[in-house]
Write an enzyme that holds these catalytic residues in place. Structure first.
Site, PDB file in Angstrom:
ATOM      1  CG  HIS A  17       1.085  56.880  27.406  1.00  0.00           C
ATOM      2  ND1 HIS A  17       1.657  57.227  26.342  1.00  0.00           N
ATOM      3  CD2 HIS A  17       0.025  56.345  27.370  1.00  0.00           C
ATOM      4  CE1 HIS A  17       0.561  58.437  26.168  1.00  0.00           C
ATOM      5  NE2 HIS A  17      -0.385  56.932  26.686  1.00  0.00           N
ATOM      6  CG  HIS A  20      -0.225  60.756  29.703  1.00  0.00           C
ATOM      7  ND1 HIS A  20       0.065  59.749  30.002  1.00  0.00           N
ATOM      8  CD2 HIS A  20      -1.325  60.689  28.377  1.00  0.00           C
ATOM      9  CE1 HIS A  20      -1.303  59.101  29.233  1.00  0.00           C
ATOM     10  NE2 HIS A  20      -1.961  59.275  28.904  1.00  0.00           N
ATOM     11  CB  CYS A 125     -16.116  56.071  21.461  1.00  0.00           C
ATOM     12  SG  CYS A 125     -14.595  55.747  21.932  1.00  0.00           S
ATOM     13  CB  CYS A 128     -13.399  59.161  22.211  1.00  0.00           C
ATOM     14  SG  CYS A 128     -12.874  58.964  21.081  1.00  0.00           S
ATOM     15  CB  CYS A 143     -13.966  54.225  17.935  1.00  0.00           C
ATOM     16  SG  CYS A 143     -12.690  55.652  18.564  1.00  0.00           S
ATOM     17  CG  HIS A 146      -9.569  54.236  21.402  1.00  0.00           C
ATOM     18  ND1 HIS A 146     -10.371  55.678  22.307  1.00  0.00           N
ATOM     19  CD2 HIS A 146      -9.102  54.549  22.789  1.00  0.00           C
ATOM     20  CE1 HIS A 146     -10.235  56.470  22.138  1.00  0.00           C
ATOM     21  NE2 HIS A 146      -9.251  55.582  22.857  1.00  0.00           N
ATOM     22  CE  LYS A 303      -2.596  58.330  20.908  1.00  0.00           C
ATOM     23  NZ  LYS A 303      -3.945  58.408  21.536  1.00  0.00           N
ATOM     24  CE  LYS A 306      -1.843  50.568  30.888  1.00  0.00           C
ATOM     25  NZ  LYS A 306      -0.925  49.913  31.488  1.00  0.00           N
TER      26      LYS A 306
HETATM   27  N1  MSP Z   1      -8.869  63.580  28.896  1.00  0.00           N
HETATM   28  C1  MSP Z   1      -8.318  64.076  27.316  1.00  0.00           C
HETATM   29  C2  MSP Z   1      -8.222  65.960  27.879  1.00  0.00           C
HETATM   30  C3  MSP Z   1      -8.839  66.798  28.515  1.00  0.00           C
HETATM   31  S1  MSP Z   1      -8.267  68.264  27.899  1.00  0.00           S
HETATM   32  C4  MSP Z   1      -9.731  69.544  28.536  1.00  0.00           C
HETATM   33  C5  MSP Z   1      -7.765  63.798  26.955  1.00  0.00           C
HETATM   34  N2  MSP Z   1      -6.576  62.930  28.129  1.00  0.00           N
HETATM   35  S2  MSP Z   1      -5.333  61.725  27.483  1.00  0.00           S
HETATM   36  O1  MSP Z   1      -4.997  61.427  29.138  1.00  0.00           O
HETATM   37  O2  MSP Z   1      -6.463  60.472  26.544  1.00  0.00           O
HETATM   38  O3  MSP Z   1      -4.707  62.546  25.882  1.00  0.00           O
HETATM   39  C6  MSP Z   1      -3.558  63.610  26.851  1.00  0.00           C
HETATM   40  C7  MSP Z   1      -2.525  64.431  25.530  1.00  0.00           C
HETATM   41  O4  MSP Z   1      -1.898  63.348  25.302  1.00  0.00           O
HETATM   42  C8  MSP Z   1      -3.802  64.236  24.605  1.00  0.00           C
HETATM   43  O5  MSP Z   1      -3.286  65.625  24.173  1.00  0.00           O
HETATM   44  C9  MSP Z   1      -2.804  62.999  23.516  1.00  0.00           C
HETATM   45  O6  MSP Z   1      -3.103  63.637  22.091  1.00  0.00           O
HETATM   46  C10 MSP Z   1      -1.456  63.291  24.245  1.00  0.00           C
HETATM   47  N3  MSP Z   1      -1.026  61.751  23.789  1.00  0.00           N
HETATM   48  C11 MSP Z   1      -1.793  60.535  24.249  1.00  0.00           C
HETATM   49  N4  MSP Z   1      -0.981  59.802  23.153  1.00  0.00           N
HETATM   50  C12 MSP Z   1      -0.030  60.801  22.837  1.00  0.00           C
HETATM   51  C13 MSP Z   1       0.945  59.841  21.862  1.00  0.00           C
HETATM   52  N5  MSP Z   1       1.359  58.463  21.571  1.00  0.00           N
HETATM   53  N6  MSP Z   1       1.619  61.178  21.102  1.00  0.00           N
HETATM   54  C14 MSP Z   1       1.301  62.268  21.426  1.00  0.00           C
HETATM   55  N7  MSP Z   1       0.462  62.469  22.108  1.00  0.00           N
HETATM   56  C15 MSP Z   1      -0.119  61.761  22.721  1.00  0.00           C
HETATM   57  O7  MSP Z   1      -7.353  63.106  26.362  1.00  0.00           O
END
Ligand code: MSP
Length: 509
Positions: A17, A20, A125, A128, A143, A146, A303, A306
């Protein structure tokens, strides 16, 4: 100079999304900018595939974790070219080479006496994949991220002696005030350390979907340790990006470790700012130079995620407005490092007023006037010193901001020049000059200056909007985006221009 930049690796339990795409776009802007400057760049992204969150979703869907990981990793991987992201490698933590290297490094950590067997009980969690400390508990043991109830878990497993890194981490935060940026996140990390560190689980007993612990067949590594190590393991098997003379023959690890910067979101600060440096110290590895922590893209002040169901689909935005519009908007609307709301209405307004009216229109009308008044050739005459003055030191200013990962501010100072050029068009009114034969020299100078200004801003905008700037620069016969060409030249280029379709059409498909 070596410049190694990483994104977090993305969990494959969800579809990609905008959140990412956000971190990845930001990393790409920096990687492209550093390549422009001739630095030796390695840019890594990838997927985090092990652990409970993935195992749980797979079970719910009635498939194996590997099937789920294969399917969703592909979605993340194919997002990269769609976003025009220029990563040098895409790591998957299910790569056998990653797994082998994780076992090797953590075996070293074990051999050096940083691991012991114990019992853990705490609030956990599953989303997380994290045991929460007292300070991280929401009301009723929930959490905070979440907003779900936490599980009370008790497990016999292997522990990492995080507490023994209390002093070294305090020293790190004392001696390296720019280890974590921006400052507010540095303070947060430092105060987490100051509260006193407790040992953490290094392994999980109940889970099978993970990397086997070499000294205990019954356990797999806790997913966060497996995941963090991706930044190091990738350098042992990724193919090498272009080699220059000075680095020829060097392995990627020698060439790029320690990383210059890990870009992360604020939700994963503790892992990167506390666990990660401690783990590296335990393994006898150097620490990364910086962590840059960005905020969240919010929709209606929540935030986007998903699991909360409020997602702005980057694919839809790109289909309708193009990739560069999305890239621009992500960096522009929310100051990089802070939280901020995004919305379709704000996107459309920036698209229309800035991309279509300011940049797109500047390009269309400048080219159209050169075609019309000067037979499609940029006059090779001296440019206007008064306009040149407004561009002085701009490349250095942008580089200095990007050296501090200030993506939004750097874009802002470039955009001020886009606006300056539009004002220049209004001030000079070339269409009036064109009517007066006595003003021919002035018209030459005006058009040469406009074309030059547009070229200079486009070189600096290239990392943000690679496809659009490449079209524009191609159309004005100046395709190179080297940083050395980012200054405002004192003469028009004499190149031929070609009319182009609007860069950002007013009525997109
Ligand atoms: N798998 C772990 C990271 C491991 S790194 C060794 C993880 N993955 S994640 O897919 O949940 O998130 C990845 C990144 O996307 C995180 O830095 C998270 O902050 C970012 N984002 C997810 N949703 C977001 C927003 N809505 N806004 C900005 N960034 C956010 O955490």
């Amino acid at each position: 100079m070596a410049f190694y930049i990483t994104t977090p690796i993305y969990y494959v339990n969800a579809q990609p999304h905008l959140g990412h795409a956000y971190t990845t776009i930001a990393a790409d802007v920096l990687a492209r900018h550093m390549r422009q400057r001739g630095e030796d760049v390695f840019f890594l992204t990838g997927t985090d595939e092990h652990g409970e969150p993935v195992a749980q979703v797979a079970e719910r869907e009635g498939i194996t974790p590997r099937e789920l990981a294969d399917r969703n990793a592909e979605r993340f991987k194919s997002l990269m070219p769609r976003l025009e992201v220029s990563n040098d490698f895409f790591i998957r933590t299910s790569d056998p080479q990653h797994e082998a290297r994780v076992q090797e490094i953590l075996q070293t950590v074990y051999d050096r006496g940083h691991v012991y067997e114990g019992i853990y009980e705490g609030w956990y969690c599953p989303r997380c994949a994290d045991f929460k400390t007292e300070a991280e508990l929401g009301p009723g043991n929930t959490c905070l991220i979440h907003e779900i109830p936490l599980d009370r878990q008790r497990e016999e497993n292997w522990f990492f002696r995080l507490s023994s890194f209390q002093e070294p981490l305090e020293r790190l935060y004392r001696e390296h005030p720019d280890f974590v940026l921006p400052r507010i996140r540095f303070n947060e990390a430092r105060s987490f350390v100051a509260q006193g560190l407790r040992d953490v689980s290094l392994t999980r007993a109940r889970l099978r979907w993970g990397i086997q612990v070499p000294w205990d067949q019954e356990q797999v590594f806790y997913v966060w340790f497996d995941a963090l190590l991706n930044y190091v393991t990738a350098l042992s098997y990724a193919p090498s990006p272009m080699e220059t003379e000075s680095v020829k023959g060097q392995g990627l690890f020698e060439r790029f470790w320690p990383a210059t910067v890990h870009l992360i979101g604020k939700d994963i600060l503790k892992f990167h700012a506390v666990y990660w440096p401690a783990l590296l110290m335990a393994g006898g590895l150097e620490l990364p130079r910086h962590l840059f922590v960005h905020g969240f893209l919010l929709m209606d002040d929540k935030k986007m995620s998903k699991s909360l169901g409020n997602v702005l689909d980057p694919f839809e935005v790109m289909d309708k407005y193009g990739t560069d519009a999305l890239r621009y908007y992500c960096v522009r609307d929310v100051s990089f490092g802070q939280d901020g709301n995004v919305s379709p209405a704000a996107f459309e307004s920036r698209y229309e007023s800035e991309l279509a009216n300011e940049y797109g229109n500047l390009a269309s009308r400048t080219i159209a006037m050169i075609v019309r008044y000067r037979d499609a050739t940029i006059p090779a005459v001296p440019t206007d010193p008064s306009l040149a003055g407004d561009f002085e030191a701009l490349p250095e200013e942008v580089a200095a901001l990007l050296d501090r990962f200030e993506l939004t501010q750097a874009l802002e100072v470039i955009w001020q020049r886009v606006r300056r050029l539009n004002r220049y068009v209004e001030e000079r009114a070339p269409w009036r000059l064109a009517k007066d034969p006595a003003a021919a020299d002035e018209l030459d100078r005006t058009l040469a200056s406009l074309a030059e200004g547009m070229r200079a801003v486009s070189v600096l905008l290239a990392p943000y909007m690679p496809a659009t700037t490449s079209r524009l620069l191609g159309a004005i016969g100046a395709p190179t985006v080297d940083y050395a060409r980012a200054g405002f030249a004192d003469r028009g280029s004499g190149a031929r221009v070609e009319a182009i379709e609007p860069l950002f059409p007013k009525q997109p498909q």
